[in-house]
Design a protein around this motif. Structure first.
Motif, PDB file in Angstrom:
ATOM      1  N   TYR A  10       0.834  -1.219  -0.004  1.00 21.91           N
ATOM      2  CA  TYR A  10       0.320  -0.325   0.427  1.00 21.91           C
ATOM      3  C   TYR A  10       1.172   1.235   0.204  1.00 21.91           C
ATOM      4  CZ  TYR A  10      -3.972  -3.101   1.273  1.00 21.91           C
ATOM      5  OH  TYR A  10      -4.644  -4.275   1.076  1.00 21.91           O
ATOM      6  N   ALA A  11       0.310   2.282  -1.094  1.00 24.09           N
ATOM      7  CA  ALA A  11       1.038   3.867  -0.391  1.00 24.09           C
ATOM      8  C   ALA A  11      -0.127   4.312   0.137  1.00 24.09           C
ATOM      9  CB  ALA A  11       1.654   4.005  -1.583  1.00 24.09           C
ATOM     10  N   ALA A  12      -0.176   5.205  -0.004  1.00 20.81           N
ATOM     11  CA  ALA A  12      -1.294   6.205   1.459  1.00 20.81           C
ATOM     12  C   ALA A  12      -1.369   7.439   1.120  1.00 20.81           C
ATOM     13  CB  ALA A  12      -1.143   6.004   3.392  1.00 20.81           C
ATOM     14  N   GLU A  13      -1.889   8.677   0.672  1.00 24.90           N
ATOM     15  CA  GLU A  13      -1.839   9.926   0.137  1.00 24.90           C
ATOM     16  C   GLU A  13      -2.664  10.612   1.473  1.00 24.90           C
ATOM     17  OE1 GLU A  13      -4.103  10.769  -3.537  1.00 24.90           O
ATOM     18  OE2 GLU A  13      -3.894   9.115  -4.242  1.00 24.90           O
ATOM     19  N   GLU A  14      -1.581  11.608   2.098  1.00 26.48           N
ATOM     20  CA  GLU A  14      -2.281  12.422   3.025  1.00 26.48           C
ATOM     21  C   GLU A  14      -2.845  13.860   2.423  1.00 26.48           C
ATOM     22  OE1 GLU A  14      -1.319  11.696   6.150  1.00 26.48           O
ATOM     23  OE2 GLU A  14       0.165  10.078   5.900  1.00 26.48           O
ATOM     24  N   ALA A  15      -2.438  13.908   0.952  1.00 27.98           N
ATOM     25  CA  ALA A  15      -3.373  14.713   0.019  1.00 27.98           C
ATOM     26  C   ALA A  15      -3.926  14.321  -1.405  1.00 27.98           C
ATOM     27  CB  ALA A  15      -2.932  16.182   0.288  1.00 27.98           C
ATOM     28  N   PRO A  16      -4.608  14.680  -1.896  1.00 27.64           N
ATOM     29  CA  PRO A  16      -4.619  14.266  -3.350  1.00 27.64           C
ATOM     30  C   PRO A  16      -3.498  14.251  -4.099  1.00 27.64           C
ATOM     31  CG  PRO A  16      -6.452  15.469  -2.820  1.00 27.64           C
ATOM     32  CD  PRO A  16      -5.934  15.489  -1.411  1.00 27.64           C
ATOM     33  N   LEU A  17      -3.647  13.690  -5.024  1.00 25.84           N
ATOM     34  CA  LEU A  17      -2.116  13.846  -6.136  1.00 25.84           C
ATOM     35  C   LEU A  17      -2.782  13.813  -6.912  1.00 25.84           C
ATOM     36  CD1 LEU A  17       0.460  12.005  -3.784  1.00 25.84           C
ATOM     37  CD2 LEU A  17       0.239  14.375  -3.852  1.00 25.84           C
ATOM     38  N   GLY A  18      -3.257  13.426  -7.885  1.00 22.74           N
ATOM     39  CA  GLY A  18      -4.032  13.176  -8.738  1.00 22.74           C
ATOM     40  C   GLY A  18      -3.410  11.576  -9.545  1.00 22.74           C
ATOM     41  N   THR A  19      -3.557  11.427 -10.768  1.00 22.27           N
ATOM     42  CA  THR A  19      -3.369  10.744 -11.267  1.00 22.27           C
ATOM     43  C   THR A  19      -1.551  10.097 -11.538  1.00 22.27           C
ATOM     44  OG1 THR A  19      -5.237  10.243 -12.572  1.00 22.27           O
ATOM     45  CG2 THR A  19      -4.196   8.771 -13.076  1.00 22.27           C
ATOM     46  N   ILE A  20      -1.069  10.490 -11.523  1.00 23.57           N
ATOM     47  CA  ILE A  20       0.154  10.419 -11.594  1.00 23.57           C
ATOM     48  C   ILE A  20       0.830  10.960 -10.473  1.00 23.57           C
ATOM     49  CG2 ILE A  20       2.615  11.076 -12.704  1.00 23.57           C
ATOM     50  CD1 ILE A  20      -0.016   9.711 -14.011  1.00 23.57           C
ATOM     51  N   GLY A  21       0.726  11.482  -9.392  1.00 27.85           N
ATOM     52  CA  GLY A  21       1.558  11.433  -8.749  1.00 27.85           C
ATOM     53  C   GLY A  21       1.585  11.063  -7.478  1.00 27.85           C
ATOM     54  N   PRO A  22       0.714   9.845  -6.887  1.00 30.04           N
ATOM     55  CA  PRO A  22       0.724   8.554  -6.551  1.00 30.04           C
ATOM     56  C   PRO A  22       2.179   8.140  -7.150  1.00 30.04           C
ATOM     57  CG  PRO A  22      -1.184   9.345  -6.599  1.00 30.04           C
ATOM     58  CD  PRO A  22      -0.836   9.687  -7.715  1.00 30.04           C
TER      59      PRO A  22
ATOM     60  N   TYR B 179       9.837  14.602 -11.865  1.00 30.63           N
ATOM     61  CA  TYR B 179       9.173  15.216 -11.418  1.00 30.63           C
ATOM     62  C   TYR B 179       9.279  14.818 -10.156  1.00 30.63           C
ATOM     63  CZ  TYR B 179       5.988  14.958 -15.745  1.00 30.63           C
ATOM     64  OH  TYR B 179       5.877  15.512 -17.334  1.00 30.63           O
ATOM     65  N   GLU B 180       8.664  16.123  -9.537  1.00 32.18           N
ATOM     66  CA  GLU B 180       9.630  15.855  -8.091  1.00 32.18           C
ATOM     67  C   GLU B 180       8.894  15.385  -6.609  1.00 32.18           C
ATOM     68  OE1 GLU B 180      11.591  17.166  -4.699  1.00 32.18           O
ATOM     69  OE2 GLU B 180      12.001  17.373  -6.715  1.00 32.18           O
ATOM     70  N   PRO B 181       9.111  13.735  -6.410  1.00 37.12           N
ATOM     71  CA  PRO B 181       7.765  13.201  -5.521  1.00 37.12           C
ATOM     72  C   PRO B 181       6.807  14.172  -3.862  1.00 37.12           C
ATOM     73  CG  PRO B 181       9.952  12.890  -5.335  1.00 37.12           C
ATOM     74  CD  PRO B 181      10.256  13.576  -5.819  1.00 37.12           C
ATOM     75  N   GLY B 182       5.623  14.179  -4.619  1.00 37.75           N
ATOM     76  CA  GLY B 182       5.249  14.747  -3.349  1.00 37.75           C
ATOM     77  C   GLY B 182       4.135  15.909  -4.019  1.00 37.75           C
ATOM     78  N   ILE B 183       3.856  16.302  -5.111  1.00 35.93           N
ATOM     79  CA  ILE B 183       3.349  17.037  -5.623  1.00 35.93           C
ATOM     80  C   ILE B 183       2.504  16.307  -6.508  1.00 35.93           C
ATOM     81  CG2 ILE B 183       5.545  18.368  -6.482  1.00 35.93           C
ATOM     82  CD1 ILE B 183       4.856  17.686  -9.627  1.00 35.93           C
ATOM     83  N   ALA B 184       1.363  16.999  -6.937  1.00 36.94           N
ATOM     84  CA  ALA B 184      -0.166  16.669  -7.483  1.00 36.94           C
ATOM     85  C   ALA B 184       0.253  16.026  -8.709  1.00 36.94           C
ATOM     86  CB  ALA B 184      -1.187  17.430  -7.596  1.00 36.94           C
ATOM     87  N   LEU B 185       0.297  15.690  -9.580  1.00 38.56           N
ATOM     88  CA  LEU B 185       0.324  15.364 -11.146  1.00 38.56           C
ATOM     89  C   LEU B 185      -0.338  14.939 -11.707  1.00 38.56           C
ATOM     90  CD1 LEU B 185       2.602  15.900 -13.653  1.00 38.56           C
ATOM     91  CD2 LEU B 185       3.277  13.768 -13.073  1.00 38.56           C
TER      92      LEU B 185
END
Length: 259
Positions: free
Chosen positions: A77-89, A179-185
């Motif tokens: 599993y990978a948990a999102e703390e905030a919405p990151l879009g389709t590619i961001g996660p 791309y920088e990890p943690g950004i919404a993409l």
């Protein structure tokens, strides 16, 4: 043969069904959650590891899916703390992913050959492969084409044809490295960036069954159609269950590479 399933959205368009359940756990045909159908299909096609990107009500998905052993899968599993879009996660997972992998939305109902898509992606080596589906849009008006204040073309209530994204992709890890990890993409941003760089994504055209369960009427349609579609969507399930879900499925056919 690794897949990432995007299961972190709030499913706002599917309310009230998603008020207490995450969208991937909404039941289809009163038998299976959408996510359960996807996991069965992936296992049946030869996938052995899956990452679930979770967010909204993610603890319910963890509780339901567990480690994936009942499908013959190893699931993390990978948990999102905030919405990151389709590619961001995916950007936070790169050190855990193979060079090429499948990415899919957790709310699609389809008999697409996921393994065939990934096989073709790895054989042709584009940065991104997009599963596409033909859609037609009926325009209920007369459509005018104008130039310099003059009408130069007219079409009465035309039907427009489009190839749309199915929400299933083959992805090469190197395409995400800048791309920088943690950004919404979003998927749209990735495609536009690749096009600007002259690195064209590849199309994997599909003409079977596909339904994006995003709205209540889509969900109602899925439930109405599921009894008819159950054999093709859940092919091989009885043998998997009889084998205890330990991966004793029939051998997968060799993929056909579509050029």
């Amino acid at each position: 043969m690794h897949a990432v399933i995007l299961a972190g959205g709030k499913g706002v368009r599917l309310r009230p069904y998603t008020t207490t359940l995450p969208k991937p756990l909404v039941p289809i045909g009163d038998e299976y959650a959408i996510l359960e159908i996807l996991l069965h299909q992936l296992s049946r096609q030869g996938f052995r590891t899956v990452t679930l990107a979770i967010g909204h009500l993610g603890h319910l998905i963890r509780s339901y899916v567990g480690n994936g052993s009942r499908w013959g899968l190893r699931i993390d599993y990978a948990a999102e703390e905030a919405p990151l879009g389709t590619i961001g996660p995916l950007l936070t997972l790169l050190d855990r992913l193979p060079p090429d992998f499948l990415v899919m939305n957790g709310d699609v109902l389809t008999d697409l050959d996921f393994a065939g898509l990934l096989d073709e992606h790895m054989a042709t080596r584009p940065p991104l492969t997009v599963a596409t589906y033909a859609r037609q849009v009926d325009i209920d008006f007369g459509v005018l084409t104008t130039k310099d204040g003059r009408v130069v073309e007219f079409s009465e209530k035309p039907t427009l044809d489009y190839q749309v994204s199915m929400g299933v992709y083959g992805v090469s890890k190197e395409a995400l490295g800048k791309y920088e990890p943690g950004i919404a993409l979003g998927f749209d941003e990735l495609v536009l960036d690749l096009l600007a760089e002259g690195r064209h994504p590849r199309e994997y055209r599909f003409d079977g069954y596909w339904l994006d369960i995003g709205r209540p009427d889509d969900y109602d349609r899925a439930n109405a159609e599921f009894p008819r579609l159950r054999p093709q969507l859940m092919e091989g399930r009885d043998r998997v269950v009889a084998a205890g879900g330990r991966g004793e499925q029939p051998a997968r056919k060799e993929p056909v590479i579509r050029r």
